[in-house]
Scaffold this motif. Structure first.
Motif: not given
Length: 302
Positions: A125, A159, A162-163, A166-167, A223-224, A226, A229
């Motif tokens: 990330l 992934h 999408s992380t 969303t983050q 947390r991961y 998503n 999130q």
């Protein structure tokens, strides 16, 4: 004859030099990093696989100035967080995007199995955030609109994408440079047969283990994951999956789509009845290959 041969040789040198795509290091000083003797490795069989990324980069693919439409896409190849399928889900995709007038940037992110990482699950990330910031900082140079920069990810690259989606505002845990204050929010997200969740019911076990470790606790898995999130600030999202995907269950996309709709985020999803996993651009695979047309249509209406 000698002069002709020499001229041809010089032309080939000049052509090979200009044909090279620009490759940029993401970091001047790589965060979350420690020195090891570990070396990056490349395996070329049916596809090009990159292992143990040592220096994270982006490779720049620009369309002709005449066809450029100002949009840009950061590409996150898959590989289960073990390696990166750099051509099949990276450079091949970049060339296709260029044919549509879209600037493309292939991300070679760090992989969590590397011994050079201090906190492995944070590194991908960090690299994706930095890449978006680098694109925005160089928007004028590359003739792209800083408000039309998206991300596309395949499988485990989905992934990561999408992380990021969303983050994107996850705080930095390192000493920031001015570049690190630029927004890392992508303007749109495209996820192709993505890993989305780290929950045990529908995750891709290899990606979960490689990213989080063999004994991750429930908090880290959440947390991961998503789909948990998503907020109202998550960018518009495009999803493609096949119903017969035996590697990454289609529920990854279905559950994310539901979460997006619950938060009033614009989303479009295409579920194909066949295709399995890892079909890439799906060239020659019947109407499955039409997903790329659907993506371009979707981008046009954003």
């Amino acid at each position: 004859m000698k002069s002709y041969t020499c001229l041809c040789f010089l032309f080939l040198i000049a052509f090979s030099t200009t044909a090279q795509n620009e490759i940029l290091n993401l970091w001047e000083s790589i965060p979350n990093h420690k020195h090891t003797t570990e070396n990056e490795a490349i395996e070329i069989k049916d596809v090009k696989r990159v292992f143990l990324t040592k220096t994270p980069t982006i490779e720049v693919f620009l369309p002709s100035e005449r066809s450029a439409n100002g949009s840009a896409v950061l590409i996150c190849p898959g590989g289960g967080y073990r390696y990166l399928v750099y051509d099949w889900e990276g450079t091949d995709v970049a060339k296709w995007l260029n044919s549509k007038g879209i600037a493309a940037f292939v991300l070679k992110s760090r992989l969590p199995l590397s011994k050079s990482l201090i906190t492995p699950h944070e590194a991908p990330l960090q690299d994706a955030q930095r890449a978006i910031r680098l694109l925005r900082a160089n928007a004028e140079k590359w003739h792209i609109n800083p408000n039309k920069i998206g991300v596309i990810g395949f499988s485990a690259g989905g992934h990561l994408a999408s992380t990021l989606g969303t983050q994107f505002d996850a705080p930095n845990t390192f000493k920031e440079q001015p570049l690190d204050t630029i927004s890392a929010r992508p303007d749109f997200v495209a996820l192709i047969y993505p890993v989305v969740t780290m929950q045990d019911d529908f995750t891709h076990k290899g990606s979960q283990t490689n990213l989080l470790g063999a004994n991750a606790d429930d908090a880290l898995k959440a947390r991961y994951s998503n789909e948990l999130q998503v907020t109202k600030n998550t960018p518009p999202t495009f999803l493609v999956h096949s119903g017969d995907d035996a590697s990454v269950p289609v529920e990854n996309s279905l559950n994310l789509y539901k979460a997006l709709k619950n938060h009033d985020v614009k989303a479009e999803m295409h579920i194909y009845p066949y295709g399995g996993h890892g079909f890439g651009l799906a060239i020659g695979q019947g109407y499955l290959q039409s997903w790329t047309d659907r993506f371009c249509d979707w981008m046009t209406q954003l």
